[in-house]
Design a protein around this motif. Structure first.
Motif, PDB file in Angstrom:
ATOM      1  N   SER A   1      35.236  36.164  44.520  1.00  0.00           N
ATOM      2  CA  SER A   1      36.211  36.816  45.399  1.00  0.00           C
ATOM      3  C   SER A   1      37.405  37.290  44.597  1.00  0.00           C
ATOM      4  O   SER A   1      37.740  36.736  43.559  1.00  0.00           O
ATOM      5  N   ARG A   2      38.020  38.345  45.119  1.00  0.00           N
ATOM      6  CA  ARG A   2      39.239  38.887  44.524  1.00  0.00           C
ATOM      7  C   ARG A   2      40.476  38.333  45.209  1.00  0.00           C
ATOM      8  O   ARG A   2      41.576  38.499  44.722  1.00  0.00           O
ATOM      9  N   ASP A   3      40.325  37.746  46.388  1.00  0.00           N
ATOM     10  CA  ASP A   3      41.430  37.108  47.079  1.00  0.00           C
ATOM     11  C   ASP A   3      40.911  35.847  47.748  1.00  0.00           C
ATOM     12  O   ASP A   3      39.698  35.647  47.884  1.00  0.00           O
ATOM     13  N   TRP A   4      41.811  34.980  48.143  1.00  0.00           N
ATOM     14  CA  TRP A   4      41.436  33.684  48.677  1.00  0.00           C
ATOM     15  C   TRP A   4      42.591  33.129  49.498  1.00  0.00           C
ATOM     16  O   TRP A   4      43.702  33.654  49.454  1.00  0.00           O
TER      17      TRP A   4
ATOM     18  N   LEU B   1      53.234  22.764  56.591  1.00  0.00           N
ATOM     19  CA  LEU B   1      52.004  23.395  56.133  1.00  0.00           C
ATOM     20  C   LEU B   1      52.275  24.869  55.892  1.00  0.00           C
ATOM     21  O   LEU B   1      52.832  25.551  56.752  1.00  0.00           O
ATOM     22  N   GLU B   2      51.890  25.355  54.706  1.00  0.00           N
ATOM     23  CA  GLU B   2      52.010  26.775  54.402  1.00  0.00           C
ATOM     24  C   GLU B   2      50.625  27.304  54.062  1.00  0.00           C
ATOM     25  O   GLU B   2      49.942  26.746  53.205  1.00  0.00           O
ATOM     26  N   ILE B   3      50.243  28.387  54.710  1.00  0.00           N
ATOM     27  CA  ILE B   3      48.962  29.041  54.460  1.00  0.00           C
ATOM     28  C   ILE B   3      49.258  30.385  53.811  1.00  0.00           C
ATOM     29  O   ILE B   3      50.086  31.143  54.304  1.00  0.00           O
ATOM     30  N   ARG B   4      48.578  30.643  52.692  1.00  0.00           N
ATOM     31  CA  ARG B   4      48.825  31.881  51.960  1.00  0.00           C
ATOM     32  C   ARG B   4      47.515  32.582  51.621  1.00  0.00           C
ATOM     33  O   ARG B   4      46.557  31.955  51.218  1.00  0.00           O
ATOM     34  N   SER B   5      47.525  33.891  51.716  1.00  0.00           N
ATOM     35  CA  SER B   5      46.461  34.730  51.182  1.00  0.00           C
ATOM     36  C   SER B   5      46.913  35.128  49.786  1.00  0.00           C
ATOM     37  O   SER B   5      47.972  35.722  49.617  1.00  0.00           O
ATOM     38  N   GLU B   6      46.115  34.790  48.761  1.00  0.00           N
ATOM     39  CA  GLU B   6      46.512  35.044  47.379  1.00  0.00           C
ATOM     40  C   GLU B   6      45.534  35.994  46.693  1.00  0.00           C
ATOM     41  O   GLU B   6      44.366  36.084  47.071  1.00  0.00           O
ATOM     42  N   ARG B   7      46.048  36.665  45.645  1.00  0.00           N
ATOM     43  CA  ARG B   7      45.272  37.646  44.879  1.00  0.00           C
ATOM     44  C   ARG B   7      46.039  37.976  43.621  1.00  0.00           C
ATOM     45  O   ARG B   7      47.066  37.375  43.355  1.00  0.00           O
ATOM     46  N   CYS B   8      45.578  38.946  42.848  1.00  0.00           N
ATOM     47  CA  CYS B   8      46.328  39.436  41.695  1.00  0.00           C
ATOM     48  C   CYS B   8      47.723  39.827  42.158  1.00  0.00           C
ATOM     49  O   CYS B   8      47.901  40.444  43.206  1.00  0.00           O
TER      50      CYS B   8
ATOM     51  N   SER C   1      45.188  34.186  30.365  1.00  0.00           N
ATOM     52  CA  SER C   1      46.624  34.491  30.345  1.00  0.00           C
ATOM     53  C   SER C   1      47.231  34.635  31.731  1.00  0.00           C
ATOM     54  O   SER C   1      48.451  34.615  31.863  1.00  0.00           O
ATOM     55  N   CYS C   2      46.416  34.781  32.757  1.00  0.00           N
ATOM     56  CA  CYS C   2      46.934  35.006  34.117  1.00  0.00           C
ATOM     57  C   CYS C   2      47.429  33.690  34.711  1.00  0.00           C
ATOM     58  O   CYS C   2      46.652  32.758  34.900  1.00  0.00           O
ATOM     59  N   PRO C   3      48.713  33.608  35.060  1.00  0.00           N
ATOM     60  CA  PRO C   3      49.228  32.369  35.649  1.00  0.00           C
ATOM     61  C   PRO C   3      48.805  32.172  37.100  1.00  0.00           C
ATOM     62  O   PRO C   3      49.084  31.123  37.684  1.00  0.00           O
ATOM     63  N   TYR C   4      48.119  33.146  37.690  1.00  0.00           N
ATOM     64  CA  TYR C   4      47.734  33.069  39.107  1.00  0.00           C
ATOM     65  C   TYR C   4      46.231  32.857  39.308  1.00  0.00           C
ATOM     66  O   TYR C   4      45.766  32.849  40.440  1.00  0.00           O
ATOM     67  N   ASP C   5      45.487  32.708  38.232  1.00  0.00           N
ATOM     68  CA  ASP C   5      44.025  32.555  38.331  1.00  0.00           C
ATOM     69  C   ASP C   5      43.418  33.644  39.200  1.00  0.00           C
ATOM     70  O   ASP C   5      42.549  33.385  40.026  1.00  0.00           O
ATOM     71  N   ALA C   6      43.890  34.864  38.993  1.00  0.00           N
ATOM     72  CA  ALA C   6      43.517  35.959  39.871  1.00  0.00           C
ATOM     73  C   ALA C   6      42.338  36.783  39.375  1.00  0.00           C
ATOM     74  O   ALA C   6      41.995  37.781  39.997  1.00  0.00           O
ATOM     75  N   ARG C   7      41.724  36.396  38.279  1.00  0.00           N
ATOM     76  CA  ARG C   7      40.603  37.155  37.723  1.00  0.00           C
ATOM     77  C   ARG C   7      39.372  36.269  37.631  1.00  0.00           C
ATOM     78  O   ARG C   7      39.491  35.054  37.530  1.00  0.00           O
ATOM     79  N   TYR C   8      38.237  36.897  37.634  1.00  0.00           N
ATOM     80  CA  TYR C   8      36.989  36.156  37.470  1.00  0.00           C
ATOM     81  C   TYR C   8      36.010  36.959  36.626  1.00  0.00           C
ATOM     82  O   TYR C   8      36.139  38.169  36.494  1.00  0.00           O
ATOM     83  N   SER C   9      35.055  36.265  36.037  1.00  0.00           N
ATOM     84  CA  SER C   9      34.004  36.931  35.266  1.00  0.00           C
ATOM     85  C   SER C   9      32.903  37.379  36.211  1.00  0.00           C
ATOM     86  O   SER C   9      32.240  36.550  36.841  1.00  0.00           O
ATOM     87  N   HIS C  10      32.732  38.669  36.317  1.00  0.00           N
ATOM     88  CA  HIS C  10      31.694  39.242  37.169  1.00  0.00           C
ATOM     89  C   HIS C  10      30.334  38.959  36.529  1.00  0.00           C
ATOM     90  O   HIS C  10      30.211  39.000  35.295  1.00  0.00           O
ATOM     91  N   PRO C  11      29.302  38.687  37.333  1.00  0.00           N
ATOM     92  CA  PRO C  11      27.983  38.393  36.752  1.00  0.00           C
ATOM     93  C   PRO C  11      27.421  39.521  35.893  1.00  0.00           C
ATOM     94  O   PRO C  11      26.519  39.288  35.083  1.00  0.00           O
ATOM     95  N   GLU C  12      27.947  40.730  36.018  1.00  0.00           N
ATOM     96  CA  GLU C  12      27.461  41.842  35.194  1.00  0.00           C
ATOM     97  C   GLU C  12      28.165  41.919  33.843  1.00  0.00           C
ATOM     98  O   GLU C  12      27.941  42.857  33.072  1.00  0.00           O
ATOM     99  N   GLY C  13      29.053  40.926  33.539  1.00  0.00           N
ATOM    100  CA  GLY C  13      29.604  40.826  32.194  1.00  0.00           C
ATOM    101  C   GLY C  13      31.011  41.331  31.970  1.00  0.00           C
ATOM    102  O   GLY C  13      31.487  41.347  30.842  1.00  0.00           O
TER     103      GLY C  13
END
Length: 177
Positions: free
Chosen positions: A33-36, A50-57, A98-110
């Motif tokens: 996912s790109r957001d969570w 309680l705080e609910i947040r939608s997060e992304r890059c 380097s991203c302090p927000y853990d906003a990136r992921y490795s896509h299965p296509e490389g």
């Protein structure tokens, strides 16, 4: 022009419609996912909050992901949107580290993938998919440099916070608290 997003933590109910809309709009593989959604609880019983947040890059102005990319695949386009050129990305993961927000992921296509603010939709005059489907209308998107834009007005009028301000990245995602 500087695109930004504001998310009202008092309206977000954590339904994940934004997550599903992003996955559908951008053909994100199942399991990625790109957001969570995050939930944090602060305080001491009975004064819990309680705080609910939608997060992304956070589409930062000061981008460690772009600086660490050895191929130039991570770059900034008009409006301050941070993107990854999939053809130039070698999948080394330097930007992920380097991203302090853990906003990136490795896509299965490389290659590395992340939120693009749905720039393909913006170019057609539409909001990002996540904003367009939010049932509580807790997400605001637009040009923060335009003093007459809705996002500019709401960020100016409400108390806001950003995630990891100590990182010094100048994020463009604001949380209305």
């Amino acid at each position: 022009m500087r695109y930004a997003m504001a998310i009202d933590t008092k309206k977000c109910v954590g339904c994940s419609d934004c997550v599903v809309a992003c996955q559908t709009e951008n053909n994100i593989p199942i399991g990625y996912s790109r957001d969570w959604i995050t939930e944090t609880v602060e305080g001491i019983y009975p004064g819990l909050h309680l705080e609910i947040r939608s997060e992304r890059c956070n589409h930062c102005e000061n981008t460690p992901c772009v600086r660490t990319c050895p191929t130039g695949a991570s770059h900034i386009i008009e409006g301050g949107i941070v993107k990854v050129n999939h053809e130039e990305c070698i999948g080394c993961g330097a930007c992920i580290q380097s991203c302090p927000y853990d906003a990136r992921y490795s896509h299965p296509e490389g290659y590395v993938d992340k939120c693009t603010f749905c720039d393909h939709r913006i170019n057609n005059g539409q909001d990002p998919a996540c904003v367009s489907v939010c049932p509580t209308h807790c997400m605001y998107f637009g040009d923060l440099d335009d003093p007459n834009s809705e996002i500019s007005k709401i960020v100016s009028a409400r108390k806001v916070k950003v995630l990891a301000p100590e990182a010094g990245t100048k994020p463009q995602i604001f949380y209305l608290v």
